[in-house]
Design a protein around this motif. Structure first.
Motif, PDB file in Angstrom:
ATOM      1  N   ALA A  94       0.841  -1.200   0.000  1.00 26.83           N
ATOM      2  CA  ALA A  94       0.000   0.000   0.000  1.00 26.83           C
ATOM      3  C   ALA A  94       0.878   1.253   0.000  1.00 26.83           C
ATOM      4  CB  ALA A  94      -0.938   0.001   1.202  1.00 26.83           C
ATOM      5  N   ASN A  95       1.922   1.251   0.817  1.00 24.71           N
ATOM      6  CA  ASN A  95       2.835   2.403   0.874  1.00 24.71           C
ATOM      7  C   ASN A  95       3.511   2.642  -0.472  1.00 24.71           C
ATOM      8  OD1 ASN A  95       2.276   2.906   3.571  1.00 24.71           O
ATOM      9  ND2 ASN A  95       4.020   1.736   4.315  1.00 24.71           N
ATOM     10  N   TRP A  96       4.110   1.595  -1.029  1.00 25.83           N
ATOM     11  CA  TRP A  96       4.818   1.746  -2.300  1.00 25.83           C
ATOM     12  C   TRP A  96       3.867   2.091  -3.442  1.00 25.83           C
ATOM     13  CZ3 TRP A  96       9.785   2.331  -3.635  1.00 25.83           C
ATOM     14  CH2 TRP A  96      10.739   2.078  -2.660  1.00 25.83           C
ATOM     15  N   GLY A  97       2.713   1.447  -3.490  1.00 26.37           N
ATOM     16  CA  GLY A  97       1.737   1.748  -4.538  1.00 26.37           C
ATOM     17  C   GLY A  97       1.253   3.188  -4.474  1.00 26.37           C
ATOM     18  N   PHE A  98       0.961   3.645  -3.268  1.00 23.70           N
ATOM     19  CA  PHE A  98       0.494   5.012  -3.081  1.00 23.70           C
ATOM     20  C   PHE A  98       1.573   6.015  -3.465  1.00 23.70           C
ATOM     21  CE2 PHE A  98      -0.270   8.638  -0.077  1.00 23.70           C
ATOM     22  CZ  PHE A  98      -1.419   9.122  -0.689  1.00 23.70           C
ATOM     23  N   MET A  99       2.781   5.811  -2.976  1.00 22.03           N
ATOM     24  CA  MET A  99       3.862   6.766  -3.236  1.00 22.03           C
ATOM     25  C   MET A  99       4.284   6.762  -4.708  1.00 22.03           C
ATOM     26  SD  MET A  99       4.341   8.495  -0.511  1.00 22.03           S
ATOM     27  CE  MET A  99       5.978   9.200  -0.497  1.00 22.03           C
ATOM     28  N   LEU A 100       4.396   5.595  -5.301  1.00 20.00           N
ATOM     29  CA  LEU A 100       4.751   5.542  -6.727  1.00 20.00           C
ATOM     30  C   LEU A 100       3.630   6.156  -7.577  1.00 20.00           C
ATOM     31  CD1 LEU A 100       6.464   2.056  -7.044  1.00 20.00           C
ATOM     32  CD2 LEU A 100       7.545   4.316  -7.135  1.00 20.00           C
ATOM     33  N   GLY A 101       2.391   5.950  -7.163  1.00 17.99           N
ATOM     34  CA  GLY A 101       1.264   6.563  -7.867  1.00 17.99           C
ATOM     35  C   GLY A 101       1.320   8.077  -7.802  1.00 17.99           C
ATOM     36  N   LEU A 102       1.530   8.627  -6.601  1.00 16.18           N
ATOM     37  CA  LEU A 102       1.635  10.084  -6.457  1.00 16.18           C
ATOM     38  C   LEU A 102       2.761  10.642  -7.317  1.00 16.18           C
ATOM     39  CD1 LEU A 102       1.180  10.584  -2.592  1.00 16.18           C
ATOM     40  CD2 LEU A 102      -0.458  11.169  -4.392  1.00 16.18           C
ATOM     41  N   LEU A 103       3.924  10.003  -7.245  1.00 15.40           N
ATOM     42  CA  LEU A 103       5.087  10.476  -7.998  1.00 15.40           C
ATOM     43  C   LEU A 103       4.862  10.353  -9.498  1.00 15.40           C
ATOM     44  CD1 LEU A 103       7.998  11.550  -8.031  1.00 15.40           C
ATOM     45  CD2 LEU A 103       8.765   9.158  -7.892  1.00 15.40           C
ATOM     46  N   GLY A 104       4.415   9.193  -9.949  1.00 17.95           N
ATOM     47  CA  GLY A 104       4.224   8.967 -11.376  1.00 17.95           C
ATOM     48  C   GLY A 104       3.166   9.875 -11.983  1.00 17.95           C
ATOM     49  N   ILE A 105       2.046  10.010 -11.312  1.00 14.50           N
ATOM     50  CA  ILE A 105       0.969  10.881 -11.808  1.00 14.50           C
ATOM     51  C   ILE A 105       1.447  12.327 -11.826  1.00 14.50           C
ATOM     52  CG2 ILE A 105      -1.359  11.750 -11.342  1.00 14.50           C
ATOM     53  CD1 ILE A 105      -1.857   8.915 -10.013  1.00 14.50           C
ATOM     54  N   GLY A 106       2.100  12.748 -10.750  1.00 16.11           N
ATOM     55  CA  GLY A 106       2.595  14.123 -10.673  1.00 16.11           C
ATOM     56  C   GLY A 106       3.615  14.444 -11.741  1.00 16.11           C
ATOM     57  N   LEU A 107       4.561  13.534 -11.963  1.00 16.57           N
ATOM     58  CA  LEU A 107       5.579  13.764 -12.997  1.00 16.57           C
ATOM     59  C   LEU A 107       4.968  13.760 -14.394  1.00 16.57           C
ATOM     60  CD1 LEU A 107       8.608  11.659 -11.677  1.00 16.57           C
ATOM     61  CD2 LEU A 107       8.372  14.169 -11.722  1.00 16.57           C
ATOM     62  N   ILE A 117      -2.121   7.235 -19.227  1.00 11.33           N
ATOM     63  CA  ILE A 117      -1.779   6.378 -18.081  1.00 11.33           C
ATOM     64  C   ILE A 117      -2.001   7.149 -16.787  1.00 11.33           C
ATOM     65  CG2 ILE A 117       0.090   5.132 -16.923  1.00 11.33           C
ATOM     66  CD1 ILE A 117       1.262   4.651 -19.734  1.00 11.33           C
ATOM     67  N   ALA A 118      -1.584   8.424 -16.766  1.00 11.33           N
ATOM     68  CA  ALA A 118      -1.779   9.253 -15.576  1.00 11.33           C
ATOM     69  C   ALA A 118      -3.264   9.400 -15.256  1.00 11.33           C
ATOM     70  CB  ALA A 118      -1.135  10.627 -15.774  1.00 11.33           C
ATOM     71  N   ALA A 119      -4.091   9.546 -16.292  1.00 10.96           N
ATOM     72  CA  ALA A 119      -5.535   9.667 -16.070  1.00 10.96           C
ATOM     73  C   ALA A 119      -6.107   8.378 -15.496  1.00 10.96           C
ATOM     74  CB  ALA A 119      -6.246  10.032 -17.370  1.00 10.96           C
ATOM     75  N   ALA A 120      -5.695   7.242 -16.031  1.00  6.16           N
ATOM     76  CA  ALA A 120      -6.184   5.954 -15.517  1.00  6.16           C
ATOM     77  C   ALA A 120      -5.724   5.739 -14.077  1.00  6.16           C
ATOM     78  CB  ALA A 120      -5.717   4.810 -16.415  1.00  6.16           C
ATOM     79  N   ALA A 121      -4.440   5.976 -13.820  1.00  7.29           N
ATOM     80  CA  ALA A 121      -3.890   5.788 -12.474  1.00  7.29           C
ATOM     81  C   ALA A 121      -4.494   6.798 -11.497  1.00  7.29           C
ATOM     82  CB  ALA A 121      -2.370   5.911 -12.500  1.00  7.29           C
ATOM     83  N   GLY A 122      -4.625   8.042 -11.939  1.00  7.15           N
ATOM     84  CA  GLY A 122      -5.209   9.069 -11.077  1.00  7.15           C
ATOM     85  C   GLY A 122      -6.655   8.782 -10.748  1.00  7.15           C
ATOM     86  N   THR A 123      -7.406   8.308 -11.728  1.00  4.48           N
ATOM     87  CA  THR A 123      -8.809   7.965 -11.494  1.00  4.48           C
ATOM     88  C   THR A 123      -8.920   6.793 -10.527  1.00  4.48           C
ATOM     89  OG1 THR A 123      -9.453   8.829 -13.652  1.00  4.48           O
ATOM     90  CG2 THR A 123     -10.953   7.243 -12.615  1.00  4.48           C
ATOM     91  N   LEU A 124      -8.079   5.779 -10.698  1.00  8.84           N
ATOM     92  CA  LEU A 124      -8.084   4.637  -9.774  1.00  8.84           C
ATOM     93  C   LEU A 124      -7.733   5.079  -8.354  1.00  8.84           C
ATOM     94  CD1 LEU A 124      -8.281   1.613  -9.161  1.00  8.84           C
ATOM     95  CD2 LEU A 124      -5.867   1.424  -9.843  1.00  8.84           C
ATOM     96  N   MET A 125      -6.678   5.883  -8.224  1.00  9.75           N
ATOM     97  CA  MET A 125      -6.265   6.342  -6.896  1.00  9.75           C
ATOM     98  C   MET A 125      -7.374   7.181  -6.248  1.00  9.75           C
ATOM     99  SD  MET A 125      -3.009   8.679  -5.741  1.00  9.75           S
ATOM    100  CE  MET A 125      -1.797   7.384  -5.947  1.00  9.75           C
ATOM    101  N   MET A 126      -7.963   8.075  -7.007  1.00 11.03           N
ATOM    102  CA  MET A 126      -9.023   8.925  -6.462  1.00 11.03           C
ATOM    103  C   MET A 126     -10.272   8.108  -6.122  1.00 11.03           C
ATOM    104  SD  MET A 126      -7.855  11.932  -6.053  1.00 11.03           S
ATOM    105  CE  MET A 126      -6.227  11.259  -5.738  1.00 11.03           C
TER     106      MET A 126
END
Length: 194
Positions: A94-107, A117-126
């Motif tokens: 959960a920690n790694w998935g959350f942090m990599l998601g924040l970093l990847g989407i942000g970058l 990909i950012a839209a798909a990942a961001g939508t899943l995270m949200m």
């Protein structure tokens, strides 16, 4: 065919080409929205990683042994997935998935590349964060007011919609690397990477 008809047909093709459907002002506004949204994700990443003292104190920073997910997920008090979120709170995945998601989407948003990909990942995270806060509930599992102000649309939904709009509008093409990225051979072969 007359010169006027050829010129008009050329204009229509330009309007209908991907990335050319917006006015220059709208494209710039979307670029600003892209940067602002990217910064939201990058700031959350930096604060959780380094403990900048806003939502994460230095002592609870990830680099100091803290968990980016434990505080939030272990305090989920509503919704049908309450037990699930408590179970994964603070786990390495959960920690790694959350942090990599924040970093990847942000970058991706900041650079203007990989917006699909950012839209798909961001939508899943949200969506997961929406489920954790579960704004449909007016009361917690213990009967206290949940604090929900809108049962359907909260900031998680807005961020998800924003990432989708940015990807759909080719917002990385203005003040970003989106055009260059789209021309790379491996991106041309794998259009889902745009």
């Amino acid at each position: 065919m007359s010169t006027v008809h050829v010129h008009r047909a050329s204009q229509l093709e330009q309007v209908e080409a991907p990335g050319h459907m917006l006015t220059k002002t709208a494209a710039k506004a979307l670029a600003v929205l892209r940067y602002a949204t990217g910064f939201v994700f990058l700031w959350a990443f930096a604060d959780k990683l380094l403990g900048l003292g806003y939502s994460t104190p230095s002592a609870k920073a990830w680099i100091n042994g803290g968990s980016p997910t434990k505080g939030f997920l272990s305090h989920v008090e509503v919704g049908p997935l309450q037990g699930f979120f408590h179970t994964i709170a603070g786990t390495w995945y959960a920690n790694w998935g959350f942090m990599l998601g924040l970093l990847g989407i942000g970058l991706a948003l900041t650079a203007g590349i990989g917006l699909r990909i950012a839209a798909a990942a961001g939508t899943l995270m949200m969506a997961l964060m929406w489920l954790a806060e579960f704004p449909l509930a007016q009361h917690t599992a213990e009967g206290a007011p949940s604090g929900s102000t809108n049962p359907l649309t909260d900031y998680h939904v807005i961020y998800a919609v924003v990432t989708i709009v940015l990807a759909a509008a080719y917002a990385g093409h203005t003040w970003g690397l989106g055009r260059r990225w789209a021309k790379l051979p491996f991106v041309q072969r794998n259009r889902w990477l745009i």
